[in-house]
Motif scaffolding. Sequence first.
Motif, short mmCIF file in Angstrom:
data_model
loop_
_atom_site.label_atom_id
_atom_site.label_comp_id
_atom_site.label_asym_id
_atom_site.label_seq_id
_atom_site.Cartn_x
_atom_site.Cartn_y
_atom_site.Cartn_z
N MET A 1 29.43 52.60 -88.22
CA MET A 1 29.56 52.16 -87.06
C MET A 1 28.21 51.31 -86.73
N SER A 2 28.41 50.10 -86.02
CA SER A 2 27.41 49.20 -85.84
C SER A 2 26.45 50.08 -84.65
N ARG A 3 25.11 49.54 -85.03
CA ARG A 3 23.88 50.47 -83.80
C ARG A 3 24.37 49.48 -82.75
N GLU A 4 23.90 50.20 -81.57
CA GLU A 4 23.82 49.69 -80.40
C GLU A 4 22.78 48.89 -79.88
N ILE A 5 22.87 47.56 -79.31
CA ILE A 5 21.54 46.87 -78.74
C ILE A 5 21.76 46.82 -77.00
N GLU A 6 20.59 46.86 -76.53
CA GLU A 6 20.85 46.45 -74.94
C GLU A 6 20.65 44.74 -74.98
N LEU A 7 21.77 44.35 -74.77
CA LEU A 7 21.95 42.78 -74.64
C LEU A 7 21.54 42.32 -73.41
N CYS A 8 21.71 42.84 -72.30
CA CYS A 8 21.49 42.37 -70.99
C CYS A 8 21.08 43.90 -70.40
N PRO A 9 20.05 43.69 -69.35
CA PRO A 9 19.56 44.84 -68.73
C PRO A 9 20.50 45.99 -68.29
N GLY A 10 20.77 47.02 -68.80
CA GLY A 10 21.70 48.21 -68.39
C GLY A 10 23.16 47.69 -69.06
N ARG A 11 23.19 46.87 -69.98
CA ARG A 11 24.47 46.59 -70.74
C ARG A 11 24.13 46.60 -72.30
N ARG A 12 24.65 47.75 -72.77
CA ARG A 12 24.66 47.96 -74.13
C ARG A 12 25.75 47.31 -74.86
N VAL A 13 25.56 46.92 -76.20
CA VAL A 13 26.68 46.40 -77.01
C VAL A 13 26.62 47.07 -78.30
N GLY A 14 27.69 47.16 -78.78
CA GLY A 14 28.15 47.83 -80.30
C GLY A 14 28.47 49.37 -80.11
N GLY A 15 28.77 49.85 -81.35
CA GLY A 15 29.04 51.33 -81.16
C GLY A 15 30.43 51.62 -80.50
N ASP A 16 30.34 52.35 -79.68
CA ASP A 16 31.56 52.61 -78.87
C ASP A 16 31.51 51.87 -77.63
N GLN A 17 30.66 50.94 -77.19
CA GLN A 17 30.55 50.34 -76.02
C GLN A 17 31.81 49.19 -75.70
N PRO A 18 31.95 48.95 -74.67
CA PRO A 18 33.11 47.84 -74.47
C PRO A 18 32.49 46.56 -74.86
N CYS A 19 33.50 45.87 -75.44
CA CYS A 19 33.36 44.53 -75.88
C CYS A 19 32.64 43.83 -74.71
N PHE A 20 31.57 42.88 -75.17
CA PHE A 20 30.95 42.02 -74.26
C PHE A 20 31.46 40.61 -74.08
N ALA B 1 35.16 43.67 -83.26
CA ALA B 1 34.22 42.79 -82.42
C ALA B 1 33.82 43.21 -81.16
N LYS B 2 32.58 43.22 -81.14
CA LYS B 2 31.59 43.82 -79.99
C LYS B 2 31.32 42.75 -78.83
N VAL B 3 31.40 41.51 -79.40
CA VAL B 3 31.11 40.22 -78.37
C VAL B 3 31.98 39.36 -78.68
N VAL B 4 32.86 38.91 -77.75
CA VAL B 4 33.81 37.91 -77.92
C VAL B 4 33.34 36.76 -76.78
N GLU B 5 33.15 35.57 -77.37
CA GLU B 5 32.82 34.31 -76.68
C GLU B 5 33.96 33.31 -76.70
N ARG B 6 34.40 32.68 -75.60
CA ARG B 6 35.39 31.57 -75.61
C ARG B 6 34.81 30.62 -74.54
N HIS B 7 35.13 29.36 -74.96
CA HIS B 7 35.03 28.27 -74.10
C HIS B 7 35.73 28.12 -72.85
N VAL B 8 35.63 28.12 -71.76
CA VAL B 8 36.27 28.15 -70.41
C VAL B 8 36.42 26.79 -69.73
N THR B 9 37.38 26.48 -69.19
CA THR B 9 37.42 25.13 -68.32
C THR B 9 38.15 25.46 -66.96
N LEU B 10 38.18 24.63 -65.93
CA LEU B 10 39.08 24.66 -64.74
C LEU B 10 40.52 23.82 -65.10
#
Length: 359
Positions: A1-20, A232-241
């Motif tokens: 399992m991937s190690r966790e990192i704190e991507l944003c203050p108070g928001r960890r990513v990786g491991g069992d953390q929710p997808c960012f 996948a622990k991070v998902v990035e998608r382009h958005v539009t109106l």
Amino acid sequence: MSREIELCPGRRVGGDQPCFIIAEIGQNHQGDLGIAKRMIRMAKDCGADCAKFQKSELEYKFNKKALERPYTSKHSWGKTYGEHKRHLEFSHDQYRELKKYAEEVGIFFTASGMDEMAVEFLHELDVPFFKVGSGDTNNFPYLEKTAKKGRPMVISSGMQSMNTMRQVYQIVKPINPNFCFLQCTSAYPLQPEDVNLRVISAYQSAFPDIPIGYSGHETGIAISVAAVAMGAKVVERHVTLDKTWKGSDHQASLEPNELAELVKAIRTVEKAMGSPIKQLLPCEMACNEKLGKSVVAKVAIPEGAVLTLDMLTVKVGEPKGFPPESIFDLVGQKVKKDIEEDETITEQVVENHVKKVKC
């Protein structure tokens, strides 16, 4: 399992953390600050974790001839590529205003620094993490300088090879261990056959100590949801109106209803991933009581008989008795009383029965 990192203050990513979930606004704001703010609000309302833009210092990203090149595309905002890009580029003060607005809305704010000077500005702006776009992933001096800033990094891998990604890892890891890779294919819109989600698994094997994610340019949400199911622990998608707006990214972007559905689907999949332990669950008890089968007598069995397989069968029985998986264990056991044909075989009628504990 991937190690966790704190991507944003108070928001960890990786491991069992929710997808960012990153809502990539990019330059789909049409160069309009009001639209950009509406898109930040939309990203927040749809449940995304971060609203992301693209910041360039144009003279550092493009050479003079590239900026002077005629640009006659239907998506153009100017006669030259430089005029087009200047129309879409927000000033430093406008970026400060957007970041402040995002803080008021309650969503993380960052941008891809599309050149080294843009990274300098974003560092000054105090973004929580740097996004490295695919076009700079093999720009090793840029990577080294960005890593030395000490902020977490999300690095896309479009247009790159596994060998290049190994080099990226070797450059960044000793300087700044707080980073992750995103599988990405740089095509807009992206066709399913070019997505290659299996690269996520390859990255997980090759780089087990960093989180792995996915940056998608496909239409719809199914592939991005599948990426989360693959870890996948991070998902990035382009958005539009509005996908019909002028600009080459809009067609590969998600409109608000799609982004909201993606976030909902990802959170549902995360719940569904559950536990790796296979066992009878409390929610299954009602079905088991109603339809779960037991060992029953295929024929009448007299007291004292030694059970053989041809004496037994499996049916939904009343009362419950031995479960089907015990049928072979019952062979060779002696019964203590007469058992009628079609009667459930229970513990009470088997001599010296010792109940086996399931592991």
